[in-house]
Scaffold this motif. Structure first.
Motif, PDB file in Angstrom:
ATOM      1  N   GLY A 125      82.015  29.639  46.263  1.00 40.03           N
ATOM      2  CA  GLY A 125      80.964  30.385  46.788  1.00 40.03           C
ATOM      3  C   GLY A 125      79.866  30.302  45.742  1.00 40.03           C
ATOM      4  N   VAL A 126      79.585  29.606  45.150  1.00 43.02           N
ATOM      5  CA  VAL A 126      78.517  29.297  44.293  1.00 43.02           C
ATOM      6  C   VAL A 126      77.470  28.443  45.032  1.00 43.02           C
ATOM      7  N   GLN A 127      76.215  29.048  44.842  1.00 51.12           N
ATOM      8  CA  GLN A 127      74.922  28.405  45.574  1.00 51.12           C
ATOM      9  C   GLN A 127      74.595  27.243  44.824  1.00 51.12           C
ATOM     10  N   VAL A 128      74.561  26.229  45.027  1.00 41.88           N
ATOM     11  CA  VAL A 128      74.097  24.754  44.675  1.00 41.88           C
ATOM     12  C   VAL A 128      72.785  24.111  45.616  1.00 41.88           C
ATOM     13  N   SER A 129      71.984  23.897  44.647  1.00 40.24           N
ATOM     14  CA  SER A 129      70.580  23.519  45.684  1.00 40.24           C
ATOM     15  C   SER A 129      70.204  22.007  44.556  1.00 40.24           C
ATOM     16  N   ALA A 130      69.075  21.430  45.156  1.00 39.47           N
ATOM     17  CA  ALA A 130      68.433  20.476  44.719  1.00 39.47           C
ATOM     18  C   ALA A 130      66.772  20.861  44.662  1.00 39.47           C
ATOM     19  N   SER A 131      66.200  20.764  43.626  1.00 42.10           N
ATOM     20  CA  SER A 131      64.760  20.618  43.905  1.00 42.10           C
ATOM     21  C   SER A 131      64.036  19.524  42.941  1.00 42.10           C
ATOM     22  N   GLN A 132      62.836  19.480  43.055  1.00 41.30           N
ATOM     23  CA  GLN A 132      61.996  18.421  42.492  1.00 41.30           C
ATOM     24  C   GLN A 132      60.718  18.799  42.200  1.00 41.30           C
ATOM     25  N   ALA A 133      60.332  19.192  41.022  1.00 36.90           N
ATOM     26  CA  ALA A 133      58.959  19.343  40.642  1.00 36.90           C
ATOM     27  C   ALA A 133      58.135  18.201  40.596  1.00 36.90           C
ATOM     28  N   ASP A 134      57.069  18.289  41.006  1.00 33.63           N
ATOM     29  CA  ASP A 134      55.912  17.399  41.056  1.00 33.63           C
ATOM     30  C   ASP A 134      54.568  18.002  40.201  1.00 33.63           C
ATOM     31  N   ALA A 135      53.576  17.176  40.364  1.00 28.90           N
ATOM     32  CA  ALA A 135      52.327  17.333  39.756  1.00 28.90           C
ATOM     33  C   ALA A 135      51.354  18.613  39.979  1.00 28.90           C
ATOM     34  N   ASP A 136      51.971  19.077  41.506  1.00 26.81           N
ATOM     35  CA  ASP A 136      51.294  20.177  41.863  1.00 26.81           C
ATOM     36  C   ASP A 136      52.039  21.427  41.579  1.00 26.81           C
ATOM     37  N   THR A 137      53.003  21.353  41.138  1.00 24.00           N
ATOM     38  CA  THR A 137      53.773  22.732  40.921  1.00 24.00           C
ATOM     39  C   THR A 137      53.209  23.478  39.868  1.00 24.00           C
ATOM     40  N   LEU A 138      53.600  24.765  39.927  1.00 22.18           N
ATOM     41  CA  LEU A 138      53.035  25.846  38.860  1.00 22.18           C
ATOM     42  C   LEU A 138      53.622  25.385  37.541  1.00 22.18           C
ATOM     43  N   SER A 139      54.803  24.874  37.331  1.00 26.15           N
ATOM     44  CA  SER A 139      55.328  24.332  36.120  1.00 26.15           C
ATOM     45  C   SER A 139      54.223  23.507  35.487  1.00 26.15           C
ATOM     46  N   GLU A 140      53.837  22.449  36.202  1.00 23.29           N
ATOM     47  CA  GLU A 140      52.708  21.518  35.301  1.00 23.29           C
ATOM     48  C   GLU A 140      51.744  22.138  35.175  1.00 23.29           C
ATOM     49  N   ARG A 141      51.203  23.076  36.083  1.00 24.14           N
ATOM     50  CA  ARG A 141      49.778  23.744  35.630  1.00 24.14           C
ATOM     51  C   ARG A 141      50.066  24.575  34.494  1.00 24.14           C
ATOM     52  N   LEU A 142      51.223  25.302  34.256  1.00 23.56           N
ATOM     53  CA  LEU A 142      51.509  26.025  33.191  1.00 23.56           C
ATOM     54  C   LEU A 142      51.526  24.976  31.761  1.00 23.56           C
ATOM     55  N   ALA A 143      51.894  23.854  31.899  1.00 21.97           N
ATOM     56  CA  ALA A 143      52.042  23.091  30.744  1.00 21.97           C
ATOM     57  C   ALA A 143      50.693  22.391  30.483  1.00 21.97           C
ATOM     58  N   ARG A 144      49.984  22.435  31.357  1.00 19.05           N
ATOM     59  CA  ARG A 144      48.621  21.729  31.293  1.00 19.05           C
ATOM     60  C   ARG A 144      47.604  22.744  30.740  1.00 19.05           C
ATOM     61  N   GLY A 197      52.314  26.148  44.589  1.00 20.83           N
ATOM     62  CA  GLY A 197      52.882  25.852  43.102  1.00 20.83           C
ATOM     63  C   GLY A 197      54.241  25.632  43.135  1.00 20.83           C
ATOM     64  N   GLU A 198      55.065  26.097  44.492  1.00 16.45           N
ATOM     65  CA  GLU A 198      56.434  26.379  44.324  1.00 16.45           C
ATOM     66  C   GLU A 198      57.068  25.015  44.581  1.00 16.45           C
ATOM     67  N   ALA A 199      58.062  24.543  43.685  1.00 12.76           N
ATOM     68  CA  ALA A 199      58.793  23.420  43.614  1.00 12.76           C
ATOM     69  C   ALA A 199      59.651  23.370  44.993  1.00 12.76           C
ATOM     70  N   PRO A 200      59.331  22.102  45.557  1.00 13.42           N
ATOM     71  CA  PRO A 200      60.107  22.160  46.946  1.00 13.42           C
ATOM     72  C   PRO A 200      61.603  22.186  46.816  1.00 13.42           C
ATOM     73  N   GLU A 201      62.394  22.585  47.402  1.00 14.49           N
ATOM     74  CA  GLU A 201      63.883  22.486  47.482  1.00 14.49           C
ATOM     75  C   GLU A 201      64.196  21.556  48.619  1.00 14.49           C
ATOM     76  N   PHE A 202      65.047  20.448  48.408  1.00  7.42           N
ATOM     77  CA  PHE A 202      65.206  19.513  49.408  1.00  7.42           C
ATOM     78  C   PHE A 202      66.627  19.652  50.097  1.00  7.42           C
ATOM     79  N   ALA A 203      67.603  20.316  49.319  1.00  4.56           N
ATOM     80  CA  ALA A 203      68.920  20.743  50.167  1.00  4.56           C
ATOM     81  C   ALA A 203      69.325  21.893  49.269  1.00  4.56           C
ATOM     82  N   ARG A 204      70.354  22.560  50.014  1.00  4.74           N
ATOM     83  CA  ARG A 204      71.188  23.608  49.362  1.00  4.74           C
ATOM     84  C   ARG A 204      72.553  23.790  50.121  1.00  4.74           C
ATOM     85  N   THR A 205      73.524  24.423  49.462  1.00  8.21           N
ATOM     86  CA  THR A 205      74.784  24.452  50.191  1.00  8.21           C
ATOM     87  C   THR A 205      75.479  25.601  49.120  1.00  8.21           C
ATOM     88  N   ALA A 206      76.852  25.701  49.650  1.00  6.77           N
ATOM     89  CA  ALA A 206      77.683  26.862  48.935  1.00  6.77           C
ATOM     90  C   ALA A 206      79.217  26.037  48.502  1.00  6.77           C
TER      91      ALA A 206
END
Length: 894
Positions: A77-96, A130-139
């Motif tokens: 019952g644990v939620q598992v997901s896959a995401s991928q940050a790119d240059a347009d995400t908020l994290s990259e803007r925070l770092a820059r 700026g949200e990192a896209p999520e490509f898949a999720r499951t339990a």
């Protein structure tokens, strides 16, 4: 206490996403929300202006398989997901745009340096950008296994979010099989959303939590008391964004790495309306003009246009100080004002002028290329103007406001000059200036390979022949900067012996003797020694979000040098001289600042490498109790090094004040846990509003006046808190009706029902102020003694009146609309002899030339009206029954 232990410094480069208050739906449609009352992260929220987060991508044919485990085995019952940050995400803007070093300074520095960025981050999150896209999720299935389908090629970050823990693992390639995700102990981020001014909670506010490394957005709605709770989250640094209808969306960013539960207060500013009118120089409405508005502390500029009656309005503004300005299309008039909503403002246009003249040398010859700067002349969205003289030495600049300005003139081979001018005074003819010839040192800055170095700061300091009695043998520092070709010219008023000091990032500073004047001086800068290395956690994982410093241990070396750490944990310091240094990495967590350091001895042009590793450390547990030994929950506990253990090379000592919202929180049973302590002993301090920490009554360590010293191996730690004296009373009107009011004694407390029972923050004499709209401000003096509550009984407030002051032109009798004034009510009696305070008002006169003065007693008073930025003062007596008074003063625009 939780059964599972979190590995030290869980991946600094990855983010956590709480599951306790967010819903996910797996591909089969099963709702696996951990809280049935929380909103789904995939649905549009009714009645709000927020869009749904990005839907999962399904762009490829690859998959990732694996299992989720904890210390006891596979977890279902644990939620598992896959995401991928790119240059347009908020994290990259925070770092820059806002490196971690910016977040490690004082609270005031952080606010000044990041307020504009925080507004931008709030806007992005509100718009779901700026949200990192999520490509898949499951339990996970009953045996803890999971399959993430439909992935394109590339590396992904995997998230495992359960009810009892969380973990995140970066750089997992699509197509990987048998990945093991081990749940670790997570942290909970809870708090309350309140109105900044009144302190009232805001039910239903939306809080979005974003980990700063991977930009996964997580939403939760505050409950009826304005409280929210998110988690468990993997450790990390988090940005919080709060919003509610009628309040401005706001981002909250702190330089704290969360490895323990925290409770925060998110203050929102209520949105108001700012209205006003634009008047021409004659005081008549000016239509069709563009009005600009911006907060004085920075931020975006908003615009609107004045209507046929000169009126304008800005909606959704907060209670703050604003600058407003407008200029006519032909730029012959300009107006500006300051305003605080919801009061209206009059924006009075005033004629502008253009300055022109000629700059010559002492022989009367015109000078070409003289740069003229005009200070105090910024006009809203335009900086203070500048001008450069042509071949005839002529300049023309404008438009300029008719006010004071300082003109600064600079020209190569001539001495800088400045002159203060009053532009609102009559002036016949052009404004001409004369510059004196200078004695110059000219040269070239190059590196050791002969390559010219641009942007090098070059200082010229004259050396006196005979030192003065003070021992100072130099004077007159002049500064220049090398151009793109490495050339520099630095001017001096006097000739003789001197020396140059050249400084540039990544190069060793160079000092060399020169003769003033001279030409052809060559300054050679070498890169010197360097220190590079890496920072990792106890498991060898890179740490990017640390504050890295290089200390020069030589006496009087001043502040340390800082440098960023990249995603691989690598750093580098360049341009160092030979000497003894210490490289130090710091990381602030709730309640503890962790530090690791390594000494380095550098020779000339040496290249040293260091490896800093944060150790696992030990865990310290204890309880917060009252004087009877009963648990006191919600206490904030801090640990820091004792003063005698501070390394001698550090110029800053520990901050052991336990105030604000930092620290580790004690639970309902009073228990607290401090993790990863590495020093032999620590100072412990504790704080909770309405209590005093009593080290002398605490147990398990050695008491000091303000802290308990706890050494390695000590157990049975109990931090004792004593109740502060309390202040009680009831505020009523003259008729005995309860009055909503504000009680201020050390801190300000809003009392909506008139009855208050508040802790007194400190002992000794304290002034008490009670404020209620429409009544005189009540004042009295208290003496606070330990262990003694104060009951004021019934405080009866006296009604006050509002007096409108009208200021007219003493010649034309026209309203002086838009003029800035201050008004002070005068009473010859000292404050200690009066049970109330008299008002002081400062602001701009409205379209009628008026300004309202609240809090005036029903007695004869004298109001002193001062025209701002002038010596014009007018006193007027207001009788006990008067509600309007007219004053005549000189027009500042004439």
């Amino acid at each position: 206490m939780r059964a599972r232990k979190l590995g030290w410094w869980a991946a600094v480069l990855v983010l956590g996403l709480g599951v306790a208050v967010v819903s996910f739906r797996d591909p089969g449609g099963r709702d696996s929300s951990a809280s049935s009352t929380s909103p789904s992260a995939n649905t549009v929220r009714a009645g709000t202006r927020y869009t749904a987060p990005r839907a999962p991508h399904a762009e490829g044919s690859l998959r990732i398989t694996g299992v989720v485990r904890d210390a006891r085995g596979p977890v279902a019952g644990v939620q598992v997901s896959a995401s991928q940050a790119d240059a347009d995400t908020l994290s990259e803007r925070l770092a820059r745009e806002a490196p971690p070093a910016l977040l490690s300074g004082s609270r005031n520095m952080r606010q000044a340096g990041s307020s504009v960025l925080e507004q931008e981050f709030a806007r992005l999150v509100e718009a779901r950008e700026g949200e990192a896209p999520e490509f898949a999720r499951t339990a996970t299935a009953e045996d803890g296994t999971f399959v993430l389908d439909g992935l394109p090629a590339g590396a992904f970050t995997l998230w495992a979010l359960g009810d009892t823990g969380a973990t995140v693992q970066p750089d997992i390639q699509a197509g990987s099989d048998g990945v093991t995700l081990t749940l670790e102990e997570g942290v909970f981020l809870s708090g309350v959303v309140v109105d900044q001014l009144q302190g009232d909670s805001i039910p239903g506010a939306l809080v979005t939590v974003i980990h700063e490394s991977q930009a996964r957005y997580f939403d939760v709605l505050a409950d009826a008391q304005g409280r929210f709770r998110v988690g468990p989250l993997p450790p990390g640094r988090y940005l919080k964004v709060a919003s509610a209808k009628g309040w401005r969306t706001r981002a909250f960013r702190e330089g704290v790495w969360l490895d323990a539960d925290v409770d925060v207060t998110l203050e929102l500013q209520q949105q108001l309306r700012l209205e006003g009118v634009v008047l021409n120089p004659e005081g008549q409405p000016a239509s069709g003009l563009t009005v600009h508005m911006a907060e004085r502390d920075g931020g975006d500029t908003r615009t609107t246009r004045s209507d046929a009656r000169g009126r304008f309005a800005f909606d959704e503004v907060v209670l703050a100080s604003y600058r407003l300005w407008a200029r006519s299309e032909d730029e012959t008039t300009f107006g500006e004002a300051e305003a605080t909503p919801p009061k209206s403002v009059a924006l009075r246009m005033k004629p502008v002028l253009f300055m022109e003249g000629t700059v010559r040398d002492e022989q009367g010859r015109p000078l070409k290329g003289v740069r003229l700067g005009f200070q105090w002349q910024d006009q809203g969205d335009r900086p203070s103007p500048m001008a450069v003289t042509d071949e005839a030495g002529h300049y023309r600049v404008g438009p300029l406001r008719k006010s004071g300005t300082r003109v600064i003139l600079r020209c190569e081979h001539h001495l800088d000059a400045q002159q203060d001018l009053e532009l609102d005074e009559p002036h016949a003819g052009p404004w001409d200036f004369t510059l004196r010839r200078a004695l110059s040192v000219e040269g070239l800055v190059v590196d050791t390979e002969g390559t010219p170095l641009p942007g090098v700061e070059v200082k010229l300091e004259r050396t006196r022949g005979v030192p003065e009695a003070s021992g100072d043998s130099s004077s007159g520092i002049e500064i220049a900067r090398s151009d793109d070709a490495g050339r520099f010219i630095v001017d001096s008023e006097e000739g003789g012996a001197g020396h140059l000091l050249a400084e540039a990032a990544d190069f060793r500073a160079v000092s060399q003797a020169v003769v003033i004047p001279s030409t052809g001086v060559r300054v050679v800068m070498g890169r010197g020694a360097s220190v590079s290395g890496t920072v990792v956690d106890a498991k060898g994982r890179p740490m990017a979000n640390v504050n890295l410093q290089l200390w020069d241990t030589a006496p009087q070396s001043g502040s340390p040098r800082t440098t960023p750490v990249d995603k691989t944990g690598a750093f580098s310091f360049q341009g160092l001289k030979a000497g003894h240094y210490v490289v130090e990495a710091r990381l602030q967590t709730p309640g503890v600042e962790h530090a690791e350091s390594q000494a380095v001895d550098l020779e000339e042009r040496a290249q040293a490498r260091v490896a800093l590793r944060f150790e696992e450390g030990r865990t310290l547990e204890g309880r917060t109790v009252d004087t009877e030994g009963q648990p006191v929950p919600g206490v904030r506990v801090h640990a820091c090094l004792p003063l005698e253990d501070i390394p001698p090379w550090r110029t800053d000592g520990p901050d052991c004040r336990s105030r604000g919202e930092g620290g580790v929180l004690s639970g309902a049973d009073g228990r607290f846990v401090l993790k990863h302590l590495t020093a032999p002993s620590h100072q412990l301090v504790a704080w909770k509003e309405g209590h005093d920490f009593a080290p002398a009554r605490s147990r398990g360590g050695t008491p000091e006046p303000a802290a308990l010293i706890v050494a390695t191996g000590q157990e049975g730690i109990e931090l004792v808190l004593e109740q502060r004296p309390r202040l009680r009373g009831q505020v009523v009107s003259e008729e005995g009706a309860p009055l909503p009011c504000t009680v201020e004694v050390g801190t300000s407390v809003h009392v909506p029902a008139g009855t208050f029972d508040v802790p007194l923050p400190v002992d000794g004499p304290q002034p008490l102020f009670v404020k209620a709209k429409g009544f005189l401000e009540l004042w009295q003096k208290l003496v606070v003694r330990p262990g003694q509550d104060i009951d004021l009984g019934m405080l009866r407030m006296t009604r006050a009146r509002l007096v409108r002051v009208i200021v007219l032109d003493e010649v034309t009798h026209a309203p002086l609309a838009g003029t800035d004034v201050s008004i002070e009510a005068i009473d010859e009696r000292p404050l200690s002899d009066r049970p109330y305070s008299l008002p002081f008002v400062r602001g701009s006169l409205d379209a009628e030339g008026g300004i309202d003065v609240e809090g005036v007693p029903f007695a004869r008073v004298v109001l002193s009206i001062r025209r701002m930025r002038s010596s014009s003062v007018q006193d007027v007596t207001v009788e006990a029954t008067q509600d309007t008074v007219t004053v005549r003063m000189s027009d500042p625009t004439r």
